[in-house]
Design a protein around this motif. Structure first.
Motif, PDB file in Angstrom:
ATOM      1  N   MET A   8       0.829  -1.208   0.000  1.00  0.00           N
ATOM      2  CA  MET A   8       0.000   0.000   0.000  1.00  0.00           C
ATOM      3  C   MET A   8       0.863   1.257   0.000  1.00  0.00           C
ATOM      4  O   MET A   8       2.059   1.203   0.231  1.00  0.00           O
ATOM      5  CB  MET A   8      -0.916   0.051   1.229  1.00  0.00           C
ATOM      6  N   ARG A  17      -5.348   6.529   5.108  1.00  0.00           N
ATOM      7  CA  ARG A  17      -6.341   7.568   4.811  1.00  0.00           C
ATOM      8  C   ARG A  17      -6.490   8.433   6.049  1.00  0.00           C
ATOM      9  O   ARG A  17      -6.169   8.016   7.160  1.00  0.00           O
ATOM     10  CB  ARG A  17      -7.666   7.003   4.355  1.00  0.00           C
ATOM     11  N   TYR A  48      -8.523  -7.981  -1.509  1.00  0.00           N
ATOM     12  CA  TYR A  48      -8.972  -6.648  -1.108  1.00  0.00           C
ATOM     13  C   TYR A  48     -10.046  -6.710  -0.037  1.00  0.00           C
ATOM     14  O   TYR A  48     -10.892  -7.598  -0.060  1.00  0.00           O
ATOM     15  CB  TYR A  48      -9.609  -5.906  -2.297  1.00  0.00           C
ATOM     16  N   ARG A  51     -13.424  -1.463   1.080  1.00  0.00           N
ATOM     17  CA  ARG A  51     -13.090  -0.058   0.806  1.00  0.00           C
ATOM     18  C   ARG A  51     -12.006   0.091  -0.253  1.00  0.00           C
ATOM     19  O   ARG A  51     -12.107   0.932  -1.143  1.00  0.00           O
ATOM     20  CB  ARG A  51     -12.686   0.653   2.092  1.00  0.00           C
ATOM     21  N   ILE A  52     -10.964  -0.703  -0.158  1.00  0.00           N
ATOM     22  CA  ILE A  52      -9.885  -0.580  -1.145  1.00  0.00           C
ATOM     23  C   ILE A  52     -10.366  -1.067  -2.510  1.00  0.00           C
ATOM     24  O   ILE A  52     -10.009  -0.501  -3.539  1.00  0.00           O
ATOM     25  CB  ILE A  52      -8.583  -1.279  -0.685  1.00  0.00           C
ATOM     26  N   GLU A 124      -4.290  -5.960   0.146  1.00  0.00           N
ATOM     27  CA  GLU A 124      -4.356  -4.512   0.274  1.00  0.00           C
ATOM     28  C   GLU A 124      -5.559  -4.134   1.116  1.00  0.00           C
ATOM     29  O   GLU A 124      -6.610  -4.741   1.009  1.00  0.00           O
ATOM     30  CB  GLU A 124      -4.409  -3.866  -1.101  1.00  0.00           C
ATOM     31  N   GLY A 125      -5.351  -3.120   1.913  1.00  0.00           N
ATOM     32  CA  GLY A 125      -6.352  -2.677   2.868  1.00  0.00           C
ATOM     33  C   GLY A 125      -5.908  -3.109   4.251  1.00  0.00           C
ATOM     34  O   GLY A 125      -5.716  -4.308   4.498  1.00  0.00           O
TER      35      GLY A 125
END
Length: 184
Positions: A8, A17, A48, A51-52, A124-125
């Motif tokens: 990421m 974020r 994933y 959200r990602i 990811e995430g």
């Protein structure tokens, strides 16, 4: 046999974020995006969280995303050819091809997927990755650190100890630093 790579972009203080859910500060420039393309070109599957996935699906669903630059077009091609698994209890359906929806994270299933993979599998995430880190499934961490401090937000790292060995580092003209770690 593949590796599970947590990958990421983060702020310098380790957030993916800010408190308002904003991630636009993390948009890579062409030089960094070229490095991301290089790093992810061999990944056959992306794991994933919801959200990602909602952030990333534009690489297939919005032609303008790929049209931004040559590196964006290359990333869109890389993204579209990979298999994707989205873990979500709230998402009704996926919007992209080569994408499966799972309602729960099954560590044994993920380990079998990674063991059978001819290349890397990325996760990811940070919420999803924290499950994999706790289960000892993550083999490497690949992070692009942006030169800004958010102060708070959604943290990249889980709230538990993670011992790392630095394998490589690279800096870019933008001030972004690429770090690759293996887990001990």
């Amino acid at each position: 046999m593949g590796r599970l790579v947590y990958s990421m972009i983060t702020s310098a203080d380790g957030f993916v974020r800010d408190d308002d859910g904003v991630f636009d500060w993390g948009e890579p420039d062409e030089e960094v995006l070229a490095a991301i393309n290089e790093a992810t070109a061999g990944a056959g599957t992306y794991l994933y969280g919801r959200r990602i996935y909602e952030l990333m699906h534009v690489w297939e669903t919005d032609p303008a995303a790929a049209g931004q630059s040559p590196q964006s077009a290359e990333f869109a091609t890389i993204w579209k050819r990979a298999e994707k698994i989205v873990y979500s209890t709230t998402l009704d359906q996926v919007r992209t091809e080569r994408t499966q929806l799972r309602r729960s994270f099954d560590p044994a299933e993920v380990r079998a997927l990674v063991d059978a993979a001819p290349g890397d599998v990325t996760i990811e995430g940070p919420t999803l990755a924290s499950h994999a880190l706790r289960e000892g499934l993550v083999d490497a961490v690949h992070v692009w650190v942006q030169p800004l401090v958010l102060g708070s937000g959604l943290p990249f790292w889980p709230g538990s100890r993670t011992d790392l060995t630095l394998r490589s580092e690279r800096s870019f003209a933008s001030g972004t630093v690429e770090l690759v770690y293996s887990l001990r």
